[in-house]
Scaffold this active site. Structure first.
Site, PDB file in Angstrom:
ATOM      1  N   LYS A   1       0.950   4.743   6.865  1.00  0.00           N
ATOM      2  CA  LYS A   1       0.370   5.525   5.761  1.00  0.00           C
ATOM      3  C   LYS A   1       1.003   6.913   5.763  1.00  0.00           C
ATOM      4  O   LYS A   1       1.844   7.239   6.589  1.00  0.00           O
ATOM      5  CB  LYS A   1      -1.152   5.671   5.918  1.00  0.00           C
TER       6      LYS A   1
ATOM      7  N   SER B   1       0.805  -1.226   0.000  1.00  0.00           N
ATOM      8  CA  SER B   1       0.000   0.000   0.000  1.00  0.00           C
ATOM      9  C   SER B   1       0.840   1.279   0.000  1.00  0.00           C
ATOM     10  O   SER B   1       0.337   2.342  -0.339  1.00  0.00           O
ATOM     11  CB  SER B   1      -0.941   0.022   1.207  1.00  0.00           C
TER      12      SER B   1
END
Length: 240
Positions: free
Chosen positions: A106, A51
């Site tokens: 993230k 990701s």
């Protein structure tokens, strides 16, 4: 003579005990130091999914600075410890709101009080597009927000507008078409942030979702391939 011999033997025993005690104390001190560092200063973290590609790759092992966002208790801490506020574009490690026992990594995109909107894959903050040289899009298709039958794809490419509430931030993965982030599970509470990735201390070409394979056979396979598949050029790479 016998008395001197006994005294020498006694001295040897005491010396042996003294040496053993010194080594034991040294090992204990090192163990306590390592425990303190790993508990309060840094955290080891492995990248399990793609990701955050291409910034962070599956199989990267990171050291996370746990002091990065800690709020100082005393005024002198601000001068000694390199603490900072959460800023846009920061990469962070945090407790996943959907399951607090899991850690996610993230990038911060929206800050508290800001308006976040995504139009055809482009992120807008307070109605202005933001530059993001780090992101990638592996899927050229763009799904409209009216495509209710493919809702996940729709909010992937067209999202909002929403206002980030106080005490929260909006995070996204750099691999925009393959990231479970704030678009899907909502805002991240700032107090869930654990730290900021600092350096890659090891990296190898791991299979995607390798973390899910926990059988003895798979673990042996990982061990055998650990060194041959090492990505030496990524060692000691500072994360930005």
């Amino acid at each position: 003579m016998k008395k001197k011999k006994k005294e020498k033997e006694k001295e040897k025993k005491e010396k042996g005990k003294s040496t053993f005690r010194e080594y034991f104390e040294l090992i204990a001190e090192v163990a306590i130091y390592v425990f303190f560092v790993m508990t309060f200063v840094v955290q080891a973290f492995q990248i399990p999914t793609g990701s955050m590609e291409p910034t962070l790759l599956v199989g990267d092992f990171l050291l996370v600075n746990k002091f990065a966002y800690v709020k100082p208790v005393w005024s002198w801490e601000e001068k000694i410890l390199p603490q900072k506020k959460v800023n846009r574009h920061d990469i962070i490690v945090f407790k996943y709101p959907g399951e607090l026992s899991k850690d996610y990594v993230k990038r911060v995109i929206g800050l508290e009080g800001e308006k976040v909107e995504i139009k055809d894959k482009q992120v807008y903050i307070n109605d202005s597009p933001i530059p993001e040289s780090y992101k990638i899009h592996n899927d050229s298709r763009v799904y409209s927000r009216d495509n209710y039958y493919r809702y996940d794809d729709s909010i992937r490419d067209n999202f909002g507008p929403i206002i980030v509430p106080r005490g929260h931030c909006f995070v996204m993965g750099d691999n925009r078409d393959n990231s479970a982030d704030s678009r899907y599970w909502g805002f991240l509470p700032l107090n869930y942030i654990k730290g900021r990735p600092w350096v890659i201390y090891f990296s190898y070409r791991a299979e995607r979702d390798a973390y899910k394979k926990t059988s003895a056979k798979e673990r042996l396979k990982k061990l055998v391939n650990f060194i041959p598949k090492a990505r030496w050029k990524r060692l000691l790479k500072i994360i930005k």
